[in-house]
Design a protein around this motif. Structure first.
Motif, PDB file in Angstrom:
ATOM      1  N   TRP A  59       0.839  -1.202   0.000  1.00  0.00           N
ATOM      2  CA  TRP A  59       0.000   0.000   0.000  1.00  0.00           C
ATOM      3  C   TRP A  59       0.875   1.254   0.000  1.00  0.00           C
ATOM      4  O   TRP A  59       0.653   2.195  -0.781  1.00  0.00           O
ATOM      5  CB  TRP A  59      -0.929  -0.028   1.224  1.00  0.00           C
ATOM      6  CG  TRP A  59      -1.794   1.206   1.339  1.00  0.00           C
ATOM      7  CD1 TRP A  59      -2.287   1.978   0.342  1.00  0.00           C
ATOM      8  CD2 TRP A  59      -2.246   1.814   2.560  1.00  0.00           C
ATOM      9  NE1 TRP A  59      -3.019   3.021   0.832  1.00  0.00           N
ATOM     10  CE2 TRP A  59      -3.022   2.943   2.193  1.00  0.00           C
ATOM     11  CE3 TRP A  59      -2.092   1.491   3.915  1.00  0.00           C
ATOM     12  CZ2 TRP A  59      -3.622   3.763   3.157  1.00  0.00           C
ATOM     13  CZ3 TRP A  59      -2.706   2.315   4.863  1.00  0.00           C
ATOM     14  CH2 TRP A  59      -3.457   3.436   4.487  1.00  0.00           C
ATOM     15  N   ARG A  92       3.932   1.554  -1.003  1.00  0.00           N
ATOM     16  CA  ARG A  92       4.647   1.684  -2.280  1.00  0.00           C
ATOM     17  C   ARG A  92       3.736   2.258  -3.362  1.00  0.00           C
ATOM     18  O   ARG A  92       4.146   3.128  -4.144  1.00  0.00           O
ATOM     19  CB  ARG A  92       5.201   0.328  -2.705  1.00  0.00           C
ATOM     20  CG  ARG A  92       6.038   0.401  -3.975  1.00  0.00           C
ATOM     21  CD  ARG A  92       6.791  -0.881  -4.237  1.00  0.00           C
ATOM     22  NE  ARG A  92       5.905  -1.975  -4.619  1.00  0.00           N
ATOM     23  CZ  ARG A  92       6.341  -3.165  -5.036  1.00  0.00           C
ATOM     24  NH1 ARG A  92       7.650  -3.410  -5.083  1.00  0.00           N
ATOM     25  NH2 ARG A  92       5.484  -4.117  -5.365  1.00  0.00           N
ATOM     26  N   GLU A  93       2.501   1.783  -3.410  1.00  0.00           N
ATOM     27  CA  GLU A  93       1.559   2.288  -4.418  1.00  0.00           C
ATOM     28  C   GLU A  93       1.283   3.776  -4.226  1.00  0.00           C
ATOM     29  O   GLU A  93       1.228   4.541  -5.191  1.00  0.00           O
ATOM     30  CB  GLU A  93       0.261   1.486  -4.348  1.00  0.00           C
ATOM     31  CG  GLU A  93       0.393   0.052  -4.842  1.00  0.00           C
ATOM     32  CD  GLU A  93      -0.867  -0.763  -4.600  1.00  0.00           C
ATOM     33  OE1 GLU A  93      -1.824  -0.191  -4.010  1.00  0.00           O
ATOM     34  OE2 GLU A  93      -0.903  -1.948  -4.992  1.00  0.00           O
ATOM     35  N   GLU A  94       1.116   4.184  -2.978  1.00  0.00           N
ATOM     36  CA  GLU A  94       0.853   5.600  -2.710  1.00  0.00           C
ATOM     37  C   GLU A  94       2.072   6.459  -3.052  1.00  0.00           C
ATOM     38  O   GLU A  94       1.944   7.560  -3.607  1.00  0.00           O
ATOM     39  CB  GLU A  94       0.471   5.787  -1.238  1.00  0.00           C
ATOM     40  CG  GLU A  94      -0.869   5.201  -0.853  1.00  0.00           C
ATOM     41  CD  GLU A  94      -2.028   5.935  -1.523  1.00  0.00           C
ATOM     42  OE1 GLU A  94      -1.914   7.151  -1.750  1.00  0.00           O
ATOM     43  OE2 GLU A  94      -3.043   5.283  -1.829  1.00  0.00           O
ATOM     44  N   ARG A 116       4.485   5.792  -5.231  1.00  0.00           N
ATOM     45  CA  ARG A 116       4.635   5.877  -6.689  1.00  0.00           C
ATOM     46  C   ARG A 116       3.574   6.780  -7.302  1.00  0.00           C
ATOM     47  O   ARG A 116       3.852   7.532  -8.242  1.00  0.00           O
ATOM     48  CB  ARG A 116       4.566   4.479  -7.294  1.00  0.00           C
ATOM     49  CG  ARG A 116       5.792   3.617  -7.004  1.00  0.00           C
ATOM     50  CD  ARG A 116       5.628   2.215  -7.558  1.00  0.00           C
ATOM     51  NE  ARG A 116       6.834   1.409  -7.378  1.00  0.00           N
ATOM     52  CZ  ARG A 116       6.945   0.133  -7.712  1.00  0.00           C
ATOM     53  NH1 ARG A 116       5.896  -0.510  -8.233  1.00  0.00           N
ATOM     54  NH2 ARG A 116       8.081  -0.517  -7.521  1.00  0.00           N
ATOM     55  N   ALA A 117       2.371   6.722  -6.779  1.00  0.00           N
ATOM     56  CA  ALA A 117       1.281   7.544  -7.320  1.00  0.00           C
ATOM     57  C   ALA A 117       1.486   9.030  -7.061  1.00  0.00           C
ATOM     58  O   ALA A 117       0.874   9.873  -7.725  1.00  0.00           O
ATOM     59  CB  ALA A 117      -0.054   7.094  -6.721  1.00  0.00           C
ATOM     60  N   SER A 118       2.350   9.358  -6.101  1.00  0.00           N
ATOM     61  CA  SER A 118       2.595  10.776  -5.797  1.00  0.00           C
ATOM     62  C   SER A 118       3.251  11.505  -6.964  1.00  0.00           C
ATOM     63  O   SER A 118       3.178  12.737  -7.055  1.00  0.00           O
ATOM     64  CB  SER A 118       3.480  10.907  -4.555  1.00  0.00           C
ATOM     65  OG  SER A 118       4.824  10.498  -4.835  1.00  0.00           O
ATOM     66  N   GLY A 119       3.921  10.748  -7.855  1.00  0.00           N
ATOM     67  CA  GLY A 119       4.613  11.365  -8.980  1.00  0.00           C
ATOM     68  C   GLY A 119       5.924  12.016  -8.610  1.00  0.00           C
ATOM     69  O   GLY A 119       6.586  12.606  -9.465  1.00  0.00           O
ATOM     70  N   ALA A 160       9.763  10.756  -2.724  1.00  0.00           N
ATOM     71  CA  ALA A 160       8.573   9.947  -2.459  1.00  0.00           C
ATOM     72  C   ALA A 160       8.742   9.074  -1.222  1.00  0.00           C
ATOM     73  O   ALA A 160       7.762   8.511  -0.712  1.00  0.00           O
ATOM     74  CB  ALA A 160       8.257   9.072  -3.672  1.00  0.00           C
ATOM     75  N   THR A 176       6.379   9.973   1.525  1.00  0.00           N
ATOM     76  CA  THR A 176       5.036   9.389   1.418  1.00  0.00           C
ATOM     77  C   THR A 176       5.037   7.939   1.886  1.00  0.00           C
ATOM     78  O   THR A 176       4.143   7.510   2.628  1.00  0.00           O
ATOM     79  CB  THR A 176       4.537   9.476  -0.037  1.00  0.00           C
ATOM     80  OG1 THR A 176       4.539  10.834  -0.461  1.00  0.00           O
ATOM     81  CG2 THR A 176       3.135   8.902  -0.169  1.00  0.00           C
TER      82      THR A 176
END
Length: 729
Positions: free
Chosen positions: A322, A324-326, A328-331, A337, A340
């Motif tokens: 979870w 890691r996905e957040e 990476r999604a931060s851009g 990152a 995050t």
């Protein structure tokens, strides 16, 4: 034989030029006095003084370089007006700033380079001065306005022929006195994007590009000077060769580097094989780099224990997935990152810990108590070594060097990133030129180390507070020590004028480096204009780096596709540039060879026809009167023959070089002579140069076209058929 009138004219011109030097000396003395006063800082703030010192230092340099060839010509207009043309502009302050000498870049000076017999541009005569130091030796006149009187490119130019026949020195000379019409049109071209200048050996494309920089800095000084100009060359010898051209034209805010210098502080110590260079140079490597970074963002195979609030918590795969996905999604770049990622893991661990610790007495309804406990646990995690170690394993702070070195040295990481196995090497950090753009790309993919920067900022603020406190103590001591002497309420105390922080600020270290020093040390520095020489050698990834360095996409690109040796270099300008500046680049070509005499160009042209039959060689403006020669020797005779050549050339004016294939003692590879020129060139074993790779014939072409006067060839095996025109030596 010169007439009496000629001698009278010579004396008159010498007097005028002597007056120009007098004006130059006076201006130099005035600026030097202002510079010294600025250094003293009389009545100025530190910032104002710094600005003025730098501006005056540039002006001192501009005036200092003007001594050599201050005035090199005169234009006589139909109207009777006379315009003297030189390196810089000088004005008569007593006569409403009447121009005494026109800067060669000024619009009014352009006819000096472009007027012809057929198109005189309002001029009736062009006079060229030939000086030694400050003394005028002689002059030559060309009448304008009579169709058919002009020679090549619109000029019958004895000064040009004298310049191209003169012995070469240690560095490239400027051509400001002998610019030709086709060169001038390119130098003054008004194009805001990318200008590609292509020309064969000896066409002057490099020096034209450098004079274009001087012209742009003259006409767009305010826009360009603040960020400076970047010049990218093929090797350090080339940069040394061109190093005096721009300073001789009064321009100093120019950074000169090779592509291997584009990442500050990196030491390039190895060279890639052709296949590896091709893989690294392709934009396809971008996917590999992104995958290599993603491969370092891990999910644990087994839960990772972290003690928190007296309870044992675990970072499990679901939590890390979870987070890691957040992240990476931060851009955000990888390192940024991490914040995050850490926040998500921290949230999960603290929620679980509160639930366990507060079981039976704390509920979410008691929001204030819940949040107070969370804050306590967050502070505890910040100092928790096991938590930090887990973060470092799952989402480590990375450097470009770390990622790339680990990738190259690990077959497993290469497979995980989908990379070509050819990239594997035992020592991952043996950096090559082809690695530089990859490291630069990784710098963007990884971003900043936010935690380290925050710590450094806290340390800096702490130092400032300590310095301010110390300064306040000093002021207090001053107040106490002088109190006994103050018997008048009108006396002024130090504390009436300063606070401790003000005094401390006066001793803050300031950046006194000039633009070149600051730009060279800063990977994120952006330039207003970039010159790329031998541009056909640059890979797609190297172009990506340079585009990042110049957001305005203002480039002067110099090259010759026929001389390309890099397997990752350009095969067509459009194929390389359209992805970055589609519709914003223009092409100009130079067709006249000012360096290589016709006898040598005939030999080189035969080599060119063999590997690039559709490319026409540049036309030489002159013949040297010395036929290039070839001599066949036994292998054990080559060293002595090289020594004889070196000894003979040492007794002549000018420069020389011995070029050969890898492994021949006493020779340098053709690649290391690109962009350079020598009076005499000895090419050793051309048959081996041709056989050394798919671009061997292009290497031989480069070697043959370095000579301005004399060319010799030593060979052990049969001569390549393209060299059959050489005479026996």
């Amino acid at each position: 034989m010169p007439t009496e009138g000629y001698h009278d004219e010579l004396r008159s011109e010498q007097e005028y030029i002597a007056g120009l030097y007098g004006r130059l000396d006076a201006e130099r003395a005035r600026v030097t006095d202002r510079y010294r006063a600025a250094l003293r800082g009389d009545g100025q703030t530190l910032v104002d003084r710094d600005v003025e010192v730098r501006a005056l230092a540039r002006e001192v340099k501009r005036l200092d370089v003007a001594d050599n060839g201050l005035c090199f010509g005169r234009l006589d207009a139909v109207s009777g007006e006379r315009r003297y043309i030189g390196r810089i502009g000088l004005f008569d302050e007593a006569d409403e700033f009447e121009p005494l000498l026109l800067d060669w870049r000024a619009p009014a000076a352009r006819p000096f380079y472009t007027a012809t017999g057929a198109h005189p541009e309002g001029m009736v005569r062009r006079r060229q001065f030939h000086s030694r130091g400050r003394q005028l030796a002689d002059f030559s006149d060309e009448a304008l306005g009579r169709p058919g009187s002009a020679e090549r490119g619109g000029r019958g130019d004895s000064a040009l022929l004298a310049a191209v026949n003169a012995p070469r020195g240690a560095g490239m000379r400027d051509i400001v006195a002998t610019i030709q019409a086709e060169q001038d049109a390119i130098i003054r071209l008004d194009h805001p994007g990318v200008l590609v200048i292509e020309g064969g050996p000896g066409t002057g494309k490099t020096v034209v590009a450098l004079h274009r920089v001087a012209y742009l800095l003259y006409t767009q000084r305010e826009r360009m000077e603040r960020h400076g100009v970047l010049v990218v060359g093929p090797n350090p010898a080339f940069l040394h060769h061109i190093g005096r051209v721009l300073p001789s034209l009064g321009e100093a805010n120019v950074v000169c580097v090779t592509t291997g210098d584009l990442v500050p502080g990196l030491r390039v110590s190895a060279e890639d094989e052709a296949r590896s260079a091709r893989v690294k140079g392709s934009l396809g490597i971008l996917a590999v780099l992104r995958a290599a970074v993603a491969d370092r963002q891990r999910v644990p195979s087994d839960p990772m224990p972290v003690e928190l609030g007296g309870a044992m918590m675990r970072i499990d795969a679901e939590t890390a997935q979870w987070a890691r996905e957040e992240a990476r999604a931060s851009g955000l770049p990888h390192n940024e990152a991490r914040v995050t990622f850490s926040e998500i893991v921290t949230y999960v661990l603290t929620e679980r810990a509160i639930g366990r610790i507060g079981k039976g007495w704390l509920s979410r309804e008691d929001r204030e108590a819940w949040e107070d406990m969370r804050a306590t646990l967050v502070r505890e995690l910040a100092d928790n070594a096991a938590f930090t170690a887990a973060l470092d394993e799952l989402w480590p702070v990375l450097t470009p060097e770390m990622v790339l070195a680990d990738l190259y040295s690990s077959p497993e990481r290469l497979r995980a990133a989908g990379a070509d196995p050819v990239l594997h090497r035992t020592r991952g950090d043996a950096w090559t030129v082809s690695d530089v753009p990859l490291l630069d790309e990784l710098a963007d993919l990884l971003g900043r180390d936010v935690a380290a920067e925050a710590a450094a900022d806290r340390a800096r603020q702490a130092r400032q507070r300590a310095e301010a406190a110390y300064a306040a103590e000093v002021l207090e001591d001053l107040l106490v020590s002088r109190a006994d002497h103050m018997d008048d309420e009108d006396h002024l105390f130090a504390t009436d004028m300063l606070y401790g922080a003000d005094l401390a600020e006066r001793f803050v270290e300031r950046d006194a480096r000039d633009l070149v020093e600051r730009a060279t040390a800063d990977r994120d520095w952006t330039y207003r204009h970039v010159v790329v020489d031998e541009a056909q050698e640059l890979s797609e990834m190297e172009w990506r780096v340079l585009m990042r360095r110049c957001p305005s996409r203002s480039f002067t690109v110099v090259g010759d596709l026929a001389q390309r040796r890099s397997p990752a270099g350009a095969t067509a300008w459009g194929a390389m540039l359209d992805r970055y500046v589609s519709g914003r680049w223009v092409y100009r070509s130079l067709s006249v060879n000012y360096r290589t005499p016709a006898e040598i160009m005939a030999v080189a042209g035969a080599v060119l026809a063999e590997f690039a039959p559709g490319v026409a060689p540049p036309e030489s403006v002159r013949a040297a009167g010395v036929a290039p020669w070839a001599r066949r020797l036994a292998a054990d005779e080559v060293s002595a023959a090289i020594a004889d050549f070196v000894r003979d050339e040492a007794g002549r004016d000018g420069t020389s070089v011995v070029i050969g294939p890898p492994g021949v003692p006493g020779t340098v590879p053709a690649a290391e002579t690109k962009g350079l020129e020598f009076d005499a060139v000895l090419v050793v074993e051309p048959e081996r140069i041709v056989a050394d790779g798919p671009r061997g014939a292009a290497e031989l072409y480069v070697a043959l076209t370095r000579a301005t006067q004399r060319l010799g060839v030593l060979h052990c095996g049969p001569l390549p058929e393209s060299l059959s025109a050489l005479t026996a030596g």
